[in-house]
Design a protein around this motif. Structure first.
Motif, PDB file in Angstrom:
ATOM      1  N   VAL A 293      -9.771   3.209 -30.425  1.00 61.54           N
ATOM      2  CA  VAL A 293     -11.012   3.948 -30.646  1.00 61.54           C
ATOM      3  C   VAL A 293     -10.757   4.993 -31.724  1.00 61.54           C
ATOM      4  CG1 VAL A 293     -10.550   5.627 -28.780  1.00 61.54           C
ATOM      5  CG2 VAL A 293     -12.908   5.222 -29.539  1.00 61.54           C
TER       6      VAL A 293
ATOM      7  N   LEU B 296     -14.703   1.206 -32.893  1.00 58.06           N
ATOM      8  CA  LEU B 296     -13.568   0.485 -32.335  1.00 58.06           C
ATOM      9  C   LEU B 296     -12.898  -0.365 -33.399  1.00 58.06           C
ATOM     10  CD1 LEU B 296     -15.122  -0.782 -28.971  1.00 58.06           C
ATOM     11  CD2 LEU B 296     -13.406   1.024 -29.241  1.00 58.06           C
TER      12      LEU B 296
ATOM     13  N   LEU C  71     -15.713  10.675 -25.042  1.00 59.25           N
ATOM     14  CA  LEU C  71     -15.564   9.253 -24.746  1.00 59.25           C
ATOM     15  C   LEU C  71     -16.105   8.826 -23.382  1.00 59.25           C
ATOM     16  CD1 LEU C  71     -12.070   8.532 -26.297  1.00 59.25           C
ATOM     17  CD2 LEU C  71     -14.334   8.136 -27.286  1.00 59.25           C
TER      18      LEU C  71
ATOM     19  N   THR D 128     -18.374   4.831 -22.115  1.00 58.05           N
ATOM     20  CA  THR D 128     -17.593   3.735 -21.553  1.00 58.05           C
ATOM     21  C   THR D 128     -18.344   2.396 -21.492  1.00 58.05           C
ATOM     22  OG1 THR D 128     -18.076   4.620 -19.334  1.00 58.05           O
ATOM     23  CG2 THR D 128     -15.951   5.165 -20.313  1.00 58.05           C
TER      24      THR D 128
ATOM     25  N   LEU E  92     -18.018   1.094 -24.960  1.00 57.21           N
ATOM     26  CA  LEU E  92     -16.637   0.713 -25.249  1.00 57.21           C
ATOM     27  C   LEU E  92     -16.305  -0.651 -24.657  1.00 57.21           C
ATOM     28  CD1 LEU E  92     -14.884   4.144 -24.597  1.00 57.21           C
ATOM     29  CD2 LEU E  92     -15.196   3.051 -26.824  1.00 57.21           C
TER      30      LEU E  92
ATOM     31  N   SER F 244     -15.746  -3.917 -27.223  1.00 55.11           N
ATOM     32  CA  SER F 244     -14.413  -4.524 -27.216  1.00 55.11           C
ATOM     33  C   SER F 244     -14.417  -5.915 -26.603  1.00 55.11           C
ATOM     34  CB  SER F 244     -13.442  -3.638 -26.431  1.00 55.11           C
ATOM     35  OG  SER F 244     -13.783  -3.611 -25.047  1.00 55.11           O
TER      36      SER F 244
ATOM     37  N   TYR G 116     -11.404  -3.654 -23.190  1.00 58.23           N
ATOM     38  CA  TYR G 116     -11.303  -2.353 -22.540  1.00 58.23           C
ATOM     39  C   TYR G 116     -12.125  -2.404 -21.264  1.00 58.23           C
ATOM     40  CZ  TYR G 116     -12.394   2.377 -21.168  1.00 58.23           C
ATOM     41  OH  TYR G 116     -12.572   3.508 -20.424  1.00 58.23           O
TER      42      TYR G 116
END
Length: 330
Positions: free
Chosen positions: A74, A148, A265, A269, A272, A276, A280
């Protein structure tokens, strides 16, 4: 900063596993590049933690980042675009042909071939719009400065950092009130030691739903090249990754040393995980509380990601253009 306090804090964070008033001043443009760790010291091998360097095609350090899964880093969204110098408008997206990651090295110039990791994909938050506005005097906004870097092969030398559930953030920050920052950037306006990993401890100040502030005048701070670098916090027996460096605080003086704003962050989530391709995986929390907290965050962190892979628009850039972008004054 008291050297003894800093030494204690850094020593403590290395022994652990795991892996809202701000100053008024000028109003810099949103998306302005985050200008190495000023007031820090060179990191030792055990202080690499999950911090990595983001380099260009000539292996020149441009930004920092944090490993959050074996093949996922990240960083800041402004590290993966080119922006018009006067307006901050995004002019091109960078992709795997433009960037790579160095992981496990204390100095980019000394990295071995197996410490250099090609990218297979670059994923930028779709709501990041560069300098599409100005910062409020508090320094906090809702910029979505997050991206990312998906690697072609896993990093084995570093342990991925752990990101806490959003509902635990205030508890974690109140437990110590200090954050550990790190990065491969410059040591002030001279550019000294750019490419070497530095580390420091600096105080947490305040946050909103998607950003936090750490540091201030007279405290350790980030500088050019530390964009995307970490803000770690210790809580109990756990080392947490709370943010990545986004930009400097508004300051009359400008330059490095005014304190910094970090993308929070835990607010991102779901994004993320999606960006990803679920490499992740977020930590389990209390589902009802975590869902409630996530719904309160402005900017829809779960919006679909913008991907730059082999077939996406990839900017053909020169070394000079890249360095002019990432070294823009704070």
């Amino acid at each position: 900063m008291d050297p003894a306090r800093t030494a204690w804090g850094l020593a403590a964070i290395l022994t652990l596993g795991g892996g809202c008033g701000a100053p008024a001043g000028d109003e810099p443009a949103i998306g302005e590049a985050r200008s190495g760790i000023l007031g820090g010291r060179p990191a030792m091998a055990e202080e690499r933690l999950a911090t990595v360097a983001v380099v260009d095609t000539d292996d020149v350090e441009e930004c920092s980042g944090v490993l959050i899964a074996p093949r996922v880093v990240v960083t800041a969204a402004h590290c993966v675009v080119l922006q018009e110098s006067s307006t901050g408008e995004i002019t091109a997206a960078l992709g795997p042909k433009n960037l790579a990651v160095v992981a496990g090295a204390l100095d980019v110039a000394e990295a071995s071939a197996d410490q250099k990791f090609p990218l297979r994909e670059v994923v930028r938050h779709p709501a990041f719009a560069g300098a599409a506005g100005t910062m409020p005097a508090s320094g906090l906004a809702d910029v979505n400065d997050i991206a990312l870097l998906l690697l072609e092969r896993p990093v084995e030398a570093l342990e991925p950092a752990a990101i806490p559930p959003l509902w635990r953030v205030d508890e974690i920050l109140s437990d110590r009130g200090m954050v550990v920052i790190a990065g491969y950037g410059e040591q002030g306006s001279t550019g000294a030691d750019a490419g070497a990993l530095y580390i420091a401890e600096t105080p947490y100040r305040e946050r909103n739903g998607t950003e936090l502030i750490a540091g201030g005048s007279g405290e350790p701070d980030g500088c050019a090249g530390d964009s995307g670098g970490p803000a770690y916090v210790i809580a109990g027996d756990q080392r947490w990754l709370l943010g990545v460096s986004a930009r400097a605080l508004p300051s009359q003086e400008g330059g490095c040393g005014s304190g910094g704003v970090y993308t929070l962050l835990p607010a991102y989530t779901p994004w993320l995980e999606q960006g990803s391709h679920h490499e992740y995986v977020s930590l389990d929390g209390t589902p009802e509380r975590e869902q409630s907290a996530s719904c309160a965050v402005a900017g829809s962190p779960g919006r679909p990601a913008e991907h730059a892979g082999g077939g996406a628009l990839v900017a053909a850039v020169t070394l000079g253009a890249r360095r002019a972008r990432s070294r823009r004054p704070r």
